[in-house]
Design a protein around this motif. Structure first.
Motif, PDB file in Angstrom:
ATOM      1  N   THR A 186     -54.369 -89.018  30.482  1.00  0.00           N
ATOM      2  CA  THR A 186     -53.990 -89.360  29.112  1.00  0.00           C
ATOM      3  C   THR A 186     -53.341 -88.172  28.423  1.00  0.00           C
ATOM      4  O   THR A 186     -52.353 -88.320  27.690  1.00  0.00           O
ATOM      5  CB  THR A 186     -55.209 -89.846  28.315  1.00  0.00           C
ATOM      6  N   GLY A 187     -53.886 -86.982  28.652  1.00  0.00           N
ATOM      7  CA  GLY A 187     -53.290 -85.796  28.063  1.00  0.00           C
ATOM      8  C   GLY A 187     -51.862 -85.584  28.522  1.00  0.00           C
ATOM      9  O   GLY A 187     -50.967 -85.303  27.712  1.00  0.00           O
ATOM     10  N   ILE A 188     -51.615 -85.724  29.821  1.00  0.00           N
ATOM     11  CA  ILE A 188     -50.266 -85.537  30.346  1.00  0.00           C
ATOM     12  C   ILE A 188     -49.335 -86.634  29.844  1.00  0.00           C
ATOM     13  O   ILE A 188     -48.171 -86.377  29.497  1.00  0.00           O
ATOM     14  CB  ILE A 188     -50.290 -85.507  31.882  1.00  0.00           C
ATOM     15  N   THR A 189     -49.820 -87.878  29.789  1.00  0.00           N
ATOM     16  CA  THR A 189     -49.002 -88.975  29.260  1.00  0.00           C
ATOM     17  C   THR A 189     -48.599 -88.693  27.820  1.00  0.00           C
ATOM     18  O   THR A 189     -47.440 -88.892  27.430  1.00  0.00           O
ATOM     19  CB  THR A 189     -49.770 -90.300  29.346  1.00  0.00           C
ATOM     20  N   ALA A 190     -49.555 -88.221  27.027  1.00  0.00           N
ATOM     21  CA  ALA A 190     -49.248 -87.899  25.632  1.00  0.00           C
ATOM     22  C   ALA A 190     -48.196 -86.808  25.527  1.00  0.00           C
ATOM     23  O   ALA A 190     -47.337 -86.846  24.631  1.00  0.00           O
ATOM     24  CB  ALA A 190     -50.526 -87.480  24.899  1.00  0.00           C
ATOM     25  N   MET A 191     -48.239 -85.826  26.430  1.00  0.00           N
ATOM     26  CA  MET A 191     -47.263 -84.739  26.367  1.00  0.00           C
ATOM     27  C   MET A 191     -45.858 -85.235  26.698  1.00  0.00           C
ATOM     28  O   MET A 191     -44.876 -84.734  26.144  1.00  0.00           O
ATOM     29  CB  MET A 191     -47.660 -83.612  27.325  1.00  0.00           C
ATOM     30  N   VAL A 192     -45.738 -86.217  27.582  1.00  0.00           N
ATOM     31  CA  VAL A 192     -44.422 -86.798  27.865  1.00  0.00           C
ATOM     32  C   VAL A 192     -43.856 -87.429  26.591  1.00  0.00           C
ATOM     33  O   VAL A 192     -42.688 -87.211  26.226  1.00  0.00           O
ATOM     34  CB  VAL A 192     -44.510 -87.832  28.997  1.00  0.00           C
TER      35      VAL A 192
END
Length: 401
Positions: A186-192
């Protein structure tokens, strides 16, 4: 753009230098995502409430690095600064809004109903700076009946069917063994989403809200299993030995002293396995002639391959098979982090922490021009408050005048 107006060239391992992110975050998904950006040169400023001793993960053991610091906390927050502010107080809010004027992004991973109430959305902060990007990570989203619900990684795995797919058949449902894998994804998705919105804001001058949630990301990880269900009503089930749903042999096999994972995803690799085992008869059996046949007769195939793999230890099979077809040893955590290839990979970083001179952590998995980003410990709670606020002290006074 002529040579005179070209922006200065940044170090290749600091591609986000000059980006400032205010992070109202705690525990997992938000901190993990912003840590990635901090590693890449963004100035990530954790906004922490001193009354609650900041991010609760600072007090999460068992391995502490001081009264408000821990190895658990550093694992989510390296390379960040810390500013102690109570954004609910008039003074704290005024200081926070002054910081917004100099920021590119405000991120939070609060309960879905809180960003609007706390004025962390674009409707509110866009009045201060139209180009500000407001990134939101919540448990279930901000625009549905569960907006006010708290939630955590493991709950998402339970409800979305991920636990249904994890483990051996006829055993209780199990979560994915990796610590907080949903928080990480979720953290990486949010950064995208954050970076996409930031690129647009820099081009147009207009920021926006960008949202994701633990629930949505966990559902998205179901991938083709969800596609099969939604289109064919096919309910994927757990496969023995962590096997693939439709390809064989793609699973674990017992060796004389442990386990090995073999992945014959193509006919080429199946033929390579047969040759490496010295068992041409396997390749001649009609039951194993192609992928469909092997999948249909995977029970028979498993039994026959088990007998071969048990004749030698794992090291023997790795020497024979690695580089020929996709295989890997099944290792314990301590074996994995003490392996020769782990050392060769460069994934071990050592941080100079005040409480521990050589704090070992995993390095960032990205490389720029062959170099991994440098890591440093997250600042102590509130350590950067004076320096950061003093840089915007004048604008705050002018606005309050």
């Amino acid at each position: 753009m002529n040579a005179r107006t070209q922006p200065p060239r940044r170090p290749s391992d600091q591609p986000l230098a000059g980006v400032r992110i205010l992070a109202v975050e705690q525990f997992g998904a938000g901190p993990y995502g912003t840590m990635f950006l901090a590693h890449l040169g963004a100035e990530v400023i954790k906004i922490e409430n001193p009354a609650t001793r900041g991010d609760p993960s600072r007090q999460t053991g068992p391995y502490m690095l001081g009264p408000d610091d821990s190895q658990y906390f550093q694992g989510w927050n390296s390379n960040k600064r810390s500013v102690a502010l109570d954004i609910k107080s008039p003074e704290g809010r005024a200081a926070f809004e002054a910081l917004v004027r100099d920021a590119d992004v405000v991120l939070n991973n609060l309960r879905g109903d809180l960003p609007a109430r706390l004025g962390l959305d674009h409707e509110t902060l866009g009045l201060i700076k139209p180009a500000i990007v407001c990134a939101h990570i919540s448990a279930y989203g901000r625009d549905n009946s569960r907006a006010a619900w708290p939630g955590y990684d493991y709950l998402m795995q339970a409800e979305t069917g991920l636990m249904h797919l994890t483990g051996e058949p006829d055993t209780p449902p199990a979560r994915v063994g990796a610590p907080s894998i949903v928080d990480h994804m979720t953290g990486i998705t949010a950064m995208v989403g954050l970076l996409a919105a930031l690129l647009r804001a820099r081009e147009t001058g207009q920021g926006c809200d960008v949202d994701t949630s633990l629930f949505d990301v966990t559902l998205h990880q179901l991938g083709y299993a969800a596609t099969w269900l939604l289109n064919e009503d096919h309910v994927a089930q757990r496969q023995p030995r962590s096997g693939h749903y439709s390809l064989a042999p793609v699973q674990t096999f017992p060796t004389a002293d442990g386990w090995i994972f073999v992945m014959c995803m193509t006919q080429k690799f199946w033929e390579a396995l047969v040759a490496a085992l010295g068992q041409p008869a396997l390749g001649e059996m009609p039951e194993f002639a192609d992928a469909e046949s092997r999948n249909r007769h995977r029970g028979l195939l498993t039994g026959m391959l088990d007998a071969h793999f048990r004749t030698h230890d794992t090291a023997h099979w790795l020497q024979k098979l690695q580089g020929v077809l996709p295989v890997a040893p099944v290792r314990s955590l301590d074996e994995a982090l003490h392996s020769d290839f782990f050392a060769e990979s460069g994934m071990l970083a050592e941080l100079d922490h005040p409480a521990r001179a050589r704090l070992r952590m995993l390095a960032n998995p990205l490389k720029f021009d062959g170099r991994r980003p440098a890591l440093r410990p997250c600042a102590a709670l509130g350590a950067d408050t004076e320096a950061v606020l003093s840089s915007v002290e004048k604008p705050v006074q002018e606005d309050l005048a």
